[in-house]
Structure formats: structure tokens, C-alpha cells
Design a protein around this motif. Structure first.
Motif, PDB file in Angstrom:
ATOM      1  N   TYR A 168     -27.827 -27.822  22.018  1.00  0.00           N
ATOM      2  CA  TYR A 168     -27.362 -27.415  20.691  1.00  0.00           C
ATOM      3  C   TYR A 168     -27.878 -28.488  19.748  1.00  0.00           C
ATOM      4  O   TYR A 168     -27.267 -29.564  19.675  1.00  0.00           O
ATOM      5  N   PRO A 200     -15.025 -34.061  33.170  1.00  0.00           N
ATOM      6  CA  PRO A 200     -14.272 -34.504  31.988  1.00  0.00           C
ATOM      7  C   PRO A 200     -14.556 -33.608  30.778  1.00  0.00           C
ATOM      8  O   PRO A 200     -15.470 -32.776  30.810  1.00  0.00           O
ATOM      9  N   ASN A 201     -13.788 -33.790  29.722  1.00  0.00           N
ATOM     10  CA  ASN A 201     -14.012 -33.022  28.490  1.00  0.00           C
ATOM     11  C   ASN A 201     -15.444 -33.217  28.018  1.00  0.00           C
ATOM     12  O   ASN A 201     -15.958 -34.336  28.036  1.00  0.00           O
ATOM     13  N   GLY A 202     -16.072 -32.113  27.625  1.00  0.00           N
ATOM     14  CA  GLY A 202     -17.428 -32.198  27.093  1.00  0.00           C
ATOM     15  C   GLY A 202     -18.507 -32.293  28.158  1.00  0.00           C
ATOM     16  O   GLY A 202     -19.690 -32.465  27.842  1.00  0.00           O
ATOM     17  N   ALA A 203     -18.137 -32.138  29.444  1.00  0.00           N
ATOM     18  CA  ALA A 203     -19.118 -32.288  30.530  1.00  0.00           C
ATOM     19  C   ALA A 203     -20.098 -31.123  30.597  1.00  0.00           C
ATOM     20  O   ALA A 203     -21.176 -31.240  31.182  1.00  0.00           O
ATOM     21  N   GLY A 204     -19.709 -29.968  30.028  1.00  0.00           N
ATOM     22  CA  GLY A 204     -20.610 -28.817  30.064  1.00  0.00           C
ATOM     23  C   GLY A 204     -20.071 -27.641  30.877  1.00  0.00           C
ATOM     24  O   GLY A 204     -20.784 -26.657  31.094  1.00  0.00           O
ATOM     25  N   LYS A 205     -18.818 -27.716  31.305  1.00  0.00           N
ATOM     26  CA  LYS A 205     -18.248 -26.665  32.171  1.00  0.00           C
ATOM     27  C   LYS A 205     -18.255 -25.302  31.472  1.00  0.00           C
ATOM     28  O   LYS A 205     -18.725 -24.314  32.030  1.00  0.00           O
ATOM     29  N   THR A 206     -17.729 -25.275  30.252  1.00  0.00           N
ATOM     30  CA  THR A 206     -17.655 -23.994  29.538  1.00  0.00           C
ATOM     31  C   THR A 206     -19.057 -23.451  29.293  1.00  0.00           C
ATOM     32  O   THR A 206     -19.312 -22.255  29.455  1.00  0.00           O
ATOM     33  N   THR A 207     -19.968 -24.328  28.915  1.00  0.00           N
ATOM     34  CA  THR A 207     -21.342 -23.886  28.647  1.00  0.00           C
ATOM     35  C   THR A 207     -21.955 -23.285  29.906  1.00  0.00           C
ATOM     36  O   THR A 207     -22.570 -22.209  29.853  1.00  0.00           O
ATOM     37  N   ALA A 215     -25.910 -29.945  26.246  1.00  0.00           N
ATOM     38  CA  ALA A 215     -24.673 -29.561  26.947  1.00  0.00           C
ATOM     39  C   ALA A 215     -24.936 -29.416  28.443  1.00  0.00           C
ATOM     40  O   ALA A 215     -24.096 -29.769  29.262  1.00  0.00           O
ATOM     41  N   HIS A 257      -8.781 -28.661  35.082  1.00  0.00           N
ATOM     42  CA  HIS A 257      -8.654 -30.104  34.877  1.00  0.00           C
ATOM     43  C   HIS A 257      -7.749 -30.707  35.937  1.00  0.00           C
ATOM     44  O   HIS A 257      -7.594 -31.913  35.993  1.00  0.00           O
TER      45      HIS A 257
HETATM   46  P1  ATP Z   1     -13.796 -29.176  27.881  1.00  0.00           P
HETATM   47  O1  ATP Z   1     -13.256 -29.613  29.208  1.00  0.00           O
HETATM   48  O2  ATP Z   1     -13.375 -30.075  26.780  1.00  0.00           O
HETATM   49  O3  ATP Z   1     -13.585 -27.717  27.584  1.00  0.00           O
HETATM   50  P2  ATP Z   1     -16.537 -28.667  28.730  1.00  0.00           P
HETATM   51  O4  ATP Z   1     -16.861 -29.422  29.969  1.00  0.00           O
HETATM   52  O5  ATP Z   1     -16.195 -27.242  28.873  1.00  0.00           O
HETATM   53  O6  ATP Z   1     -15.410 -29.425  27.922  1.00  0.00           O
HETATM   54  P3  ATP Z   1     -18.558 -27.780  26.874  1.00  0.00           P
HETATM   55  O7  ATP Z   1     -17.576 -27.048  26.019  1.00  0.00           O
HETATM   56  O8  ATP Z   1     -19.469 -26.983  27.712  1.00  0.00           O
HETATM   57  O9  ATP Z   1     -17.809 -28.859  27.771  1.00  0.00           O
HETATM   58  O10 ATP Z   1     -19.403 -28.720  25.893  1.00  0.00           O
HETATM   59  C1  ATP Z   1     -20.489 -29.529  26.331  1.00  0.00           C
HETATM   60  C2  ATP Z   1     -21.110 -30.205  25.116  1.00  0.00           C
HETATM   61  O11 ATP Z   1     -21.771 -29.225  24.308  1.00  0.00           O
HETATM   62  C3  ATP Z   1     -20.120 -30.902  24.204  1.00  0.00           C
HETATM   63  O12 ATP Z   1     -20.709 -32.054  23.701  1.00  0.00           O
HETATM   64  C4  ATP Z   1     -19.882 -29.878  23.109  1.00  0.00           C
HETATM   65  O13 ATP Z   1     -19.500 -30.521  21.910  1.00  0.00           O
HETATM   66  C5  ATP Z   1     -21.243 -29.222  22.985  1.00  0.00           C
HETATM   67  N1  ATP Z   1     -21.156 -27.824  22.535  1.00  0.00           N
HETATM   68  C6  ATP Z   1     -20.571 -26.800  23.213  1.00  0.00           C
HETATM   69  N2  ATP Z   1     -20.694 -25.647  22.528  1.00  0.00           N
HETATM   70  C7  ATP Z   1     -21.359 -25.960  21.371  1.00  0.00           C
HETATM   71  C8  ATP Z   1     -21.798 -25.197  20.230  1.00  0.00           C
HETATM   72  N3  ATP Z   1     -21.584 -23.891  20.162  1.00  0.00           N
HETATM   73  N4  ATP Z   1     -22.459 -25.855  19.261  1.00  0.00           N
HETATM   74  C9  ATP Z   1     -22.682 -27.173  19.354  1.00  0.00           C
HETATM   75  N5  ATP Z   1     -22.315 -27.955  20.391  1.00  0.00           N
HETATM   76  C10 ATP Z   1     -21.660 -27.345  21.393  1.00  0.00           C
END
Ligand code: ATP
Length: 315
Positions: A20, A44-51, A25, A194
Motif C-alpha cells: 500500500y 502481532p498487530n500489523g503483521a499482515g494477517k488480515t491482508t 503489508a 490473538h
Molecule cells: P491486526 O492484528 O492489527 O488486525 P494484521 O496482522 O491483520 O493486524 P493488516 O491489517 O494486514 O495486519 O495490516 C498490515 C499492514 O498493512 C499494516 O501496516 C497496515 O497499516 C497496512 N494496511 C492494511 N490495509 C491497508 C490499506 N487498505 N491501506 C493502507 N495500508 C494498509
């Protein structure tokens, strides 16, 4: 249609990158998910799981890399993938003014193949609430409903996102049984969580993500075994043990001392727990320190999390 009994992985991700702007991500994720397993995605938070999960669900396009999901290239035909997977939505995403049965029927109407609404509600013991609205349910009931709402199209692969977030321990155990039931009914499950004890109790294999990379992937037992010191030893005593002598014990790692009004607690990690425990007992005897408590516990996924991410769990 792929052969349902084949050994072909349900998910095969190769070199997935998602950027992004300046943020990476996903930094090249490769992993496979096997048919019939419960696969955990941790980090951890922001690791990329949701992506990662959104790419696999066909909701987000990767910047680079490919993913085959149920034998289909998800970037080429996301609609074909979406028809055969189930995705748990946040409980707050459901329409507040529809009844549980109406929500299931509405969702089911999007799919050619669909499960019967009352049978779904029975799976999570909500049949008596079929005519109730979401707003009248307890937190545990809403989570149960959100699980079953992901099953309306009888999916072969289901994604659960933090299925027990915010629940009390009893409701969590109940949800674990429901998730196991989904797998027993024949689906493959991918879940993010988590809670390390949840991953340990539920998942056949887990992938740890950190900064967009898979930093460890194995069964929970395999990951714990791979730790340099897979046991935690804890000793408590009213009179303190000499710190330097404890630190010098052969095979004792990460030694920590806690001193309070009731005495001292020593915590350490060990590879050879019987040997370190024997040495600790001998030291206590030499120093005339009576140990009030001595416990040896196997390490947990929480210790793995700490090793692979370098961070303590944030909650
Ligand atoms: P959490 O446990 O907090 O949900 P996560 O492991 O699911 O975190 P992601 O949501 O995949 O992490 O985010 C990974 C990185 O990509 C983060 O730095 C986030 O800020 C960034 N990111 C995710 N979606 C977007 C987007 N649509 N636009 C910009 N950056 C994004």
C-alpha cells in the motif's frame, strides 16, 4: 471441479506481496493449507494477517505472487472462489432489524447451493432464537451466529477472524467446540487469532506472520519443540536463593527473579528440565533454602510468539 479426495492443497500461496504505497503489508508469503485442517494465522498487530486472508478470499488483489484456492487461481476468478468459501463477518455487520432466520435466508439467496436456515441455527443452539433480532442476543450468541452465517453456502473452506474475541472463558470453550464441529463436518478452516492458547487448542498447524513474512510454520507441538529451551521452571521460597549461583546453573536460560514480601520467585527456561531442576534442588539444599513450590511446565505457543516476533503479546 477438483477431486474432493485429492491431496491437492486447499490453499497454495506463492510469493504473495501486497504493498500500500510505501507500506509492505505482505513481503512474499508462501504457504499451503491442507484439506481438512484447522490452520491458524498468528502474529502481532500489523503483521499482515488480515491482508493475507483478504487476498486468499479474493477480496484484495496481491501486488505480486499467486494463490490457488480450492484449485482456482484466486486473482483470475475470485467469484468462483467466493462461491465456495465461507467468511465470518464481525457480529456488528449483520442487519439489526432482520431476524436471525431472515439474515440466513437473505445470505443464502446469493448462492445456488445453500444450507437450510433452521438446521444451521440448530448447529449453534440458536433454533429458539430464529425469530429474534441480533440486537437482543448476548455476545456469545452473536459470535455463534456469525460462525453459522459463514456456512450458508455449505463452504469447503471457511475463514474465521478472531472467532472468540472478547468472550469469557466458558463461551470461548463453547466456540472452540463449534469450530471443531465445522471441521468434522468436512470443511477446512483458516482462522486468525490473538489468543495463543486458542491456536494451541484448536489448530493443526499455525503460521506466524511478522512484518509481512511467515517467520514460522508448523504444528503447535513442532513449534514448541523447536524452541531452544522448551520448558519453564518456577521455584518459590521465603528465603532468597543467591542470584549469581542460579544464573550459573548449567542449562538455565532467561533467568528472572521476582522478590516480594512473601519471598522470592525464580523463573527460568530449560532444555533439559530434569537436570536443571535437580541442580536447583541441590543448590537450595546447599544454601539451606526451603523451596515452597517447584513447577515444570512445557513451553507454550506464547513462548514461540516471543521468540519469532521478539515481542510480548499485546492482548
Ligand atoms: P491486526 O492484528 O492489527 O488486525 P494484521 O496482522 O491483520 O493486524 P493488516 O491489517 O494486514 O495486519 O495490516 C498490515 C499492514 O498493512 C499494516 O501496516 C497496515 O497499516 C497496512 N494496511 C492494511 N490495509 C491497508 C490499506 N487498505 N491501506 C493502507 N495500508 C494498509
Amino acid at each position: 471441479m477438483p477431486d474432493e479426495t485429492s491431496d491437492e492443497p486447499v490453499i497454495e500461496a506463492r510469493g504473495l506481496v501486497k504493498r500500500y504505497g510505501d507500506i509492505t503489508a505482505l513481503a512474499g508469503v508462501s504457504c499451503t493449507v491442507r484439506r481438512g485442517e484447522i490452520f491458524g494465522v498468528l502474529g502481532p498487530n500489523g503483521a499482515g494477517k488480515t491482508t493475507l486472508v483478504e487476498v486468499l478470499e479474493g477480496l484484495t488483489l496481491p501486488t505480486e505472487g499467486t494463490a490457488r484456492v480450492l484449485g482456482v487461481e484466486v486473482t483470475e476468478d475470485p467469484a468462483a472462489v467466493k462461491a465456495r468459501i465461507g467468511v465470518q463477518l464481525q457480529a456488528s455487520s449483520y442487519h439489526r432489524y432482520l431476524t436471525l432466520r431472515e439474515i440466513l435466508e437473505l445470505f443464502g439467496s446469493f448462492y445456488p447451493r445453500r444450507a437450510e436456515s433452521m438446521a444451521l441455527l440448530e448447529r449453534v443452539r440458536l433454533q429458539d432464537r430464529a425469530g429474534a433480532r441480533m440486537s437482543t442476543l448476548s455476545g456469545g450468541m452473536r459470535q455463534r451466529f456469525s460462525i453459522v452465517a459463514a456456512l450458508v453456502n455449505e463452504p469447503e473452506l471457511v475463514f474465521f477472524d478472531e472467532p472468540t474475541a472478547g468472550l469469557d472463558p466458558d463461551a470461548r470453550l463453547d466456540l472452540w467446540e463449534i469450530v471443531r464441529g465445522v471441521r468434522e463436518a468436512g470443511a477446512t478452516v483458516v482462522l486468525t487469532t490473538h489468543y495463543m492458547e486458542e491456536a494451541q487448542a484448536l489448530c493443526d498447524r499455525v503460521a506466524f506472520l511478522n512484518a509481512g513474512e511467515v517467520v514460522a510454520l508448523d504444528t503447535p507441538e513442532g513449534l514448541i519443540r523447536s524452541l531452544h529451551a522448551p520448558y519453564r521452571v518456577t521455584a518459590t521460597s521465603a528465603k532468597p536463593l543467591p542470584e549469581a549461583a542460579v544464573r550459573a546453573l548449567l542449562g538455565a536460560d532467561d533467568v528472572e527473579f521476582d522478590c516480594g514480601p512473601d519471598g522470592q520467585t525464580v523463573r527460568l527456561r530449560a532444555k533439559d528440565a530434569p537436570r536443571v531442576t535437580a541442580a536447583l534442588l541441590a543448590l537450595a539444599e546447599r544454601e539451606r533454602v526451603v523451596l515452597d513450590g517447584l513447577t515444570v511446565q512445557p513451553a507454550s505457543l506464547e513462548d514461540v510468539f516471543l521468540r519469532v516476533t521478539g515481542r510480548k503479546l499485546s492482548g
